[in-house]
Write a protein that holds these residues in place. Structure first.
Motif, PDB file in Angstrom:
ATOM      1  N   LYS A  51       0.818  -1.235   0.040  1.00 15.87           N
ATOM      2  CA  LYS A  51       0.269   0.326  -0.112  1.00 15.87           C
ATOM      3  C   LYS A  51       0.985   0.981  -0.200  1.00 15.87           C
ATOM      4  N   ALA A  52       1.804   1.663   0.727  1.00 14.72           N
ATOM      5  CA  ALA A  52       3.018   2.162   0.774  1.00 14.72           C
ATOM      6  C   ALA A  52       3.525   2.519  -0.953  1.00 14.72           C
ATOM      7  N   GLN A  53       3.576   1.370  -1.687  1.00 16.91           N
ATOM      8  CA  GLN A  53       3.557   1.696  -2.553  1.00 16.91           C
ATOM      9  C   GLN A  53       2.640   1.871  -4.091  1.00 16.91           C
ATOM     10  N   GLN A  54       2.005   2.402  -3.390  1.00 18.87           N
ATOM     11  CA  GLN A  54       0.632   2.442  -4.106  1.00 18.87           C
ATOM     12  C   GLN A  54       1.123   4.547  -4.965  1.00 18.87           C
ATOM     13  N   VAL A  55       0.649   4.240  -5.920  1.00 15.92           N
ATOM     14  CA  VAL A  55       0.747   5.196  -6.605  1.00 15.92           C
ATOM     15  C   VAL A  55      -0.677   7.146  -6.498  1.00 15.92           C
ATOM     16  N   ASN A  56      -0.389   7.857  -5.449  1.00 18.36           N
ATOM     17  CA  ASN A  56      -1.262   8.554  -5.310  1.00 18.36           C
ATOM     18  C   ASN A  56      -1.174  10.042  -5.405  1.00 18.36           C
ATOM     19  N   PHE A  57      -2.210  10.324  -5.616  1.00 14.32           N
ATOM     20  CA  PHE A  57      -2.300  11.501  -7.089  1.00 14.32           C
ATOM     21  C   PHE A  57      -3.826  12.314  -6.964  1.00 14.32           C
ATOM     22  N   ASN A  58      -3.599  13.729  -6.873  1.00 20.23           N
ATOM     23  CA  ASN A  58      -5.622  14.006  -6.921  1.00 20.23           C
ATOM     24  C   ASN A  58      -5.743  14.420  -8.759  1.00 20.23           C
ATOM     25  N   THR A  59      -5.380  14.434  -9.595  1.00 17.09           N
ATOM     26  CA  THR A  59      -5.413  14.070 -10.654  1.00 17.09           C
ATOM     27  C   THR A  59      -4.218  13.643 -11.243  1.00 17.09           C
ATOM     28  N   PHE A  60      -4.380  13.080 -12.703  1.00 17.41           N
ATOM     29  CA  PHE A  60      -3.486  12.381 -13.377  1.00 17.41           C
ATOM     30  C   PHE A  60      -3.858  12.591 -15.018  1.00 17.41           C
ATOM     31  N   SER A  61      -3.112  12.971 -16.205  1.00 15.69           N
ATOM     32  CA  SER A  61      -3.585  13.315 -17.229  1.00 15.69           C
ATOM     33  C   SER A  61      -1.940  12.122 -17.636  1.00 15.69           C
ATOM     34  N   GLY A  62      -2.704  11.621 -19.268  1.00 12.92           N
ATOM     35  CA  GLY A  62      -1.059  10.380 -19.616  1.00 12.92           C
ATOM     36  C   GLY A  62      -2.288  10.940 -20.941  1.00 12.92           C
ATOM     37  N   LYS A  63      -1.046  10.440 -22.111  1.00 12.11           N
ATOM     38  CA  LYS A  63      -1.410   9.953 -23.614  1.00 12.11           C
ATOM     39  C   LYS A  63      -0.773   8.498 -24.108  1.00 12.11           C
ATOM     40  N   ALA A  64      -1.282   7.692 -24.055  1.00 12.35           N
ATOM     41  CA  ALA A  64      -0.570   6.615 -24.830  1.00 12.35           C
ATOM     42  C   ALA A  64      -1.088   6.097 -26.050  1.00 12.35           C
ATOM     43  N   LYS A  65       0.272   5.500 -26.962  1.00 16.48           N
ATOM     44  CA  LYS A  65      -0.353   4.931 -28.418  1.00 16.48           C
ATOM     45  C   LYS A  65      -1.137   3.739 -27.411  1.00 16.48           C
ATOM     46  N   THR A  66      -2.135   3.085 -28.346  1.00 15.17           N
ATOM     47  CA  THR A  66      -2.715   2.269 -28.107  1.00 15.17           C
ATOM     48  C   THR A  66      -2.831   1.267 -28.963  1.00 15.17           C
ATOM     49  N   ASN A  67      -3.275  -0.754 -28.425  1.00 18.53           N
ATOM     50  CA  ASN A  67      -2.854  -0.795 -29.807  1.00 18.53           C
ATOM     51  C   ASN A  67      -4.932  -1.416 -29.498  1.00 18.53           C
ATOM     52  N   LEU A  68      -5.903  -1.472 -29.959  1.00 18.42           N
ATOM     53  CA  LEU A  68      -6.700  -2.355 -28.982  1.00 18.42           C
ATOM     54  C   LEU A  68      -7.469  -3.053 -30.030  1.00 18.42           C
TER      55      LEU A  68
END
Length: 262
Positions: A51-68
């Motif tokens: 739990k101590a290593q979980q990413v903690n945040f209020n907001t997140f933004s990301g751009k991802a190249k994605t294959n669906l």
């Protein structure tokens, strides 16, 4: 994209389901064990370390190249993802030449989708995702998978714990769902498996190539494979830009000319 495929892509993006700020160069990190070792035979101690290593945040933004890939229909797209923790996940899907083809907003209670190619929209309760995923999947599950965190419900003292070559496996049952969570020596999640054989449902998530952004460590590559009866979905995300705790907006509106999706 073929007719009706885009609507399915929107749902997938919701299952995973850009602010105007300077892009930051991704920094690859060499994962290593915590300085203070924890006794693997003490489940509560290990859970606290994870739990101590979980990413903690209020907001997140990301751009991802994605294959669906949905039942063999494959599309390469770019996902712009914004998260307001605990409140909403906003996804914009762009295809060739950066043209937006779809947009989605997922909240703990609802899903809103617009398909710009066909001029249709979809308004559904969150439970609509159960046509594509197990009923144990909830809004927090989606947030966790997109960030590379452990699914909260799997961090339980009822789990069986084993450690081999520095990797720790937590396994057990959640209602009628079998689960296996694998974390590395640094207590970051590397693999999540969920399986409900009676319902023909499975979900496998692998996290790879960890990077550092805003003093947080997260996977830059997330591979998701989901099977629900005769539906097979495979999603490969490669984050090319990520940021945390920046002010951002989540624009979404349904044009008057759009019709409900069938």
């Amino acid at each position: 994209m073929k007719k009706n495929i885009l609507n399915r892509l929107l749902i997938v993006c919701g299952l995973l389901a850009i602010v105007s700020c300077k892009a930051r160069k991704q920094v690859m990190v060499a994962r290593k064990a915590d300085v203070v070792a924890t006794p693997d035979n003490k489940i509560n101690t290990k859970l606290a370390a994870i739990k101590a290593q979980q990413v903690n945040f209020n907001t997140f933004s990301g751009k991802a190249k994605t294959n669906l890939d949905i039942n063999g229909n494959s599309n390469d797209v770019t996902l712009n993802i914004r998260i307001n923790k605990g409140k909403k996940i906003w996804v914009s899907i762009t295809a060739i030449l950066g043209v937006e083809v779809a947009r989605a907003v997922i909240t703990p209670d609802s899903i809103l989708l617009i398909n710009r190619l066909e001029g249709v929209y979809l308004k559904k309760p969150f439970s609509y995702v159960y046509a594509y995923a197990s009923k144990q999947v909830n809004y927090k599950t989606l947030e966790s998978l997109l960030i590379g965190n452990a699914i909260p419900e799997l961090l339980t003292e009822n789990a069986d714990l084993t450690t081999v070559n520095g990797n720790t496996t937590l396994s057990g049952t959640l209602d009628d769902l079998l689960y296996k969570l694998i974390v590395g020596a640094d207590n970051k999640v590397t693999q999540t498996n969920l399986n409900n054989q009676s319902e023909g449902q499975s979900l496998q998530v692998a996290n790879n190539t960890f990077i550092q952004a805003n003093n947080r460590i997260l996977p830059s590559q997330i591979d998701i494979a989901s099977t629900v009866k005769d539906k097979n979905i495979h999603v490969n995300l490669h984050y090319t830009r990520v940021d945390f705790d920046q002010q951002q907006e989540y624009p979404f509106s349904i044009p008057d000319r759009y019709e409900p999706a069938k």
